[in-house]
Design a protein around this motif. Structure first.
Motif, PDB file in Angstrom:
ATOM      1  N   VAL A  27       0.839  -1.201   0.000  1.00 26.35           N
ATOM      2  CA  VAL A  27       0.000   0.000   0.000  1.00 26.35           C
ATOM      3  C   VAL A  27       0.876   1.253   0.000  1.00 26.35           C
ATOM      4  O   VAL A  27       0.637   2.202  -0.753  1.00 26.35           O
ATOM      5  CB  VAL A  27      -0.967  -0.012   1.202  1.00 26.35           C
ATOM      6  CG1 VAL A  27      -1.699   1.313   1.321  1.00 26.35           C
ATOM      7  CG2 VAL A  27      -1.954  -1.155   1.073  1.00 26.35           C
ATOM      8  N   MET A  28       1.905   1.256   0.838  1.00 27.21           N
ATOM      9  CA  MET A  28       2.791   2.418   0.920  1.00 27.21           C
ATOM     10  C   MET A  28       3.529   2.646  -0.402  1.00 27.21           C
ATOM     11  O   MET A  28       3.706   3.780  -0.834  1.00 27.21           O
ATOM     12  CB  MET A  28       3.791   2.250   2.070  1.00 27.21           C
ATOM     13  CG  MET A  28       3.131   2.256   3.445  1.00 27.21           C
ATOM     14  SD  MET A  28       2.128   3.726   3.746  1.00 27.21           S
ATOM     15  CE  MET A  28       3.394   4.953   3.895  1.00 27.21           C
ATOM     16  N   ALA A  33       4.132   5.866  -5.286  1.00 27.47           N
ATOM     17  CA  ALA A  33       4.166   5.946  -6.746  1.00 27.47           C
ATOM     18  C   ALA A  33       3.164   6.972  -7.259  1.00 27.47           C
ATOM     19  O   ALA A  33       3.445   7.700  -8.213  1.00 27.47           O
ATOM     20  CB  ALA A  33       3.890   4.583  -7.361  1.00 27.47           C
ATOM     21  N   ILE A  34       2.007   7.034  -6.614  1.00 21.61           N
ATOM     22  CA  ILE A  34       0.995   8.010  -7.029  1.00 21.61           C
ATOM     23  C   ILE A  34       1.504   9.428  -6.786  1.00 21.61           C
ATOM     24  O   ILE A  34       1.319  10.328  -7.600  1.00 21.61           O
ATOM     25  CB  ILE A  34      -0.330   7.763  -6.273  1.00 21.61           C
ATOM     26  CG1 ILE A  34      -0.960   6.458  -6.756  1.00 21.61           C
ATOM     27  CG2 ILE A  34      -1.296   8.928  -6.457  1.00 21.61           C
ATOM     28  CD1 ILE A  34      -2.111   5.982  -5.904  1.00 21.61           C
ATOM     29  N   GLN A  35       2.175   9.632  -5.653  1.00 22.29           N
ATOM     30  CA  GLN A  35       2.651  10.962  -5.285  1.00 22.29           C
ATOM     31  C   GLN A  35       3.950  11.343  -5.984  1.00 22.29           C
ATOM     32  O   GLN A  35       4.307  12.507  -6.025  1.00 22.29           O
ATOM     33  CB  GLN A  35       2.856  11.042  -3.772  1.00 22.29           C
ATOM     34  CG  GLN A  35       1.558  10.923  -3.010  1.00 22.29           C
ATOM     35  CD  GLN A  35       1.778  10.889  -1.511  1.00 22.29           C
ATOM     36  OE1 GLN A  35       2.864  10.600  -1.041  1.00 22.29           O
ATOM     37  NE2 GLN A  35       0.724  11.183  -0.762  1.00 22.29           N
ATOM     38  N   GLU A 173       7.046  -6.960  -6.335  1.00 23.85           N
ATOM     39  CA  GLU A 173       6.397  -5.808  -5.705  1.00 23.85           C
ATOM     40  C   GLU A 173       6.361  -4.588  -6.611  1.00 23.85           C
ATOM     41  O   GLU A 173       6.478  -3.453  -6.166  1.00 23.85           O
ATOM     42  CB  GLU A 173       7.051  -5.493  -4.356  1.00 23.85           C
ATOM     43  CG  GLU A 173       6.880  -6.631  -3.373  1.00 23.85           C
ATOM     44  CD  GLU A 173       7.413  -6.302  -1.987  1.00 23.85           C
ATOM     45  OE1 GLU A 173       7.996  -5.220  -1.786  1.00 23.85           O
ATOM     46  OE2 GLU A 173       7.244  -7.160  -1.109  1.00 23.85           O
ATOM     47  N   MET A 174       6.189  -4.849  -7.901  1.00 20.26           N
ATOM     48  CA  MET A 174       6.007  -3.770  -8.870  1.00 20.26           C
ATOM     49  C   MET A 174       4.539  -3.346  -8.848  1.00 20.26           C
ATOM     50  O   MET A 174       3.670  -4.099  -8.400  1.00 20.26           O
ATOM     51  CB  MET A 174       6.365  -4.250 -10.280  1.00 20.26           C
ATOM     52  CG  MET A 174       7.827  -4.581 -10.473  1.00 20.26           C
ATOM     53  SD  MET A 174       8.160  -5.277 -12.116  1.00 20.26           S
ATOM     54  CE  MET A 174       7.795  -3.888 -13.168  1.00 20.26           C
ATOM     55  N   ILE A 175       4.277  -2.168  -9.365  1.00 15.68           N
ATOM     56  CA  ILE A 175       2.897  -1.728  -9.557  1.00 15.68           C
ATOM     57  C   ILE A 175       2.446  -2.340 -10.881  1.00 15.68           C
ATOM     58  O   ILE A 175       3.081  -2.138 -11.912  1.00 15.68           O
ATOM     59  CB  ILE A 175       2.794  -0.207  -9.564  1.00 15.68           C
ATOM     60  CG1 ILE A 175       3.228   0.310  -8.194  1.00 15.68           C
ATOM     61  CG2 ILE A 175       1.389   0.241  -9.923  1.00 15.68           C
ATOM     62  CD1 ILE A 175       3.385   1.805  -8.133  1.00 15.68           C
TER      63      ILE A 175
END
Length: 182
Positions: A27-28, A33-35, A173-175
């Protein structure tokens, strides 16, 4: 006239499968990645068998990613990968496109070879020339995943090689964004 009644045999109802809760680390990582401001390294993979409309959508995605300063990595076959290459080339930033070939350039279909002539950064995996294409593709996909931080995949539910790559990316653990075409 009466309709005879009979017992319906429907079997067991489907059971709801409990989805595994994502870890706090996952989640972190996704929130970070979004930020994150600035370019990322995207891997775009997918099926060779996709419609013209799907190819246009993939091409537009690659175009937008490169225009935004992101580096796009893909493989070199027809379908999804060719659409990715066309979109990235259209953005006129050849330095932001890298194509890994699962086998040497001479083993690629003629229509792919013509498109690949326009790509500046091609890595051929000629050591895989003696392998079947699906085995060479799996090795190529694994290498692509080590070079990138995010995977966007386009697949049918029976696209085993692409789905295996998404599972591998998740284990790294990639998006991962997996879009099903069926």
């Amino acid at each position: 006239m009466t309709i005879p009644k009979r017992e319906l045999l429907v079997g067991n109802p489907q059971q709801k499968v409990q989805a595994k809760s994502p870890s706090i680390d996952t989640v972190m990582k996704e929130l970070a990645a979004i930020q994150q401001q600035g370019p990322r390294k995207y891997c775009i993979l997918g099926t060779r068998h996709c419609s013209f409309l799907h190819q246009q959508i993939i091409e537009l995605l690659a175009y937008a990613l490169v225009l935004s300063g992101n580096h796009v990595y893909t493989s070199g076959n027809i379908g999804t990968n060719a659409a990715t290459i066309r979109g990235a080339l259209r953005a006129e930033r050849p330095d932001l496109l890298t194509v890994f070939l699962p086998q040497s350039l001479k083993k690629q279909p003629p229509e792919s070879q013509e498109l690949l002539e326009q790509v500046e950064d091609i890595i051929e995996m000629s050591e895989n020339d003696d392998l079947q294409l699906d085995a060479a593709s799996r090795l190529c996909n694994s290498l692509l995943l080590t070079k990138t931080t995010q995977l966007v995949a386009f697949a049918f539910h029976h696209s085993n090689t692409v789905i295996e790559a998404t599972a591998e990316a998740q284990s790294l653990e990639m998006i991962v964004t997996l879009l099903y075409l069926d």
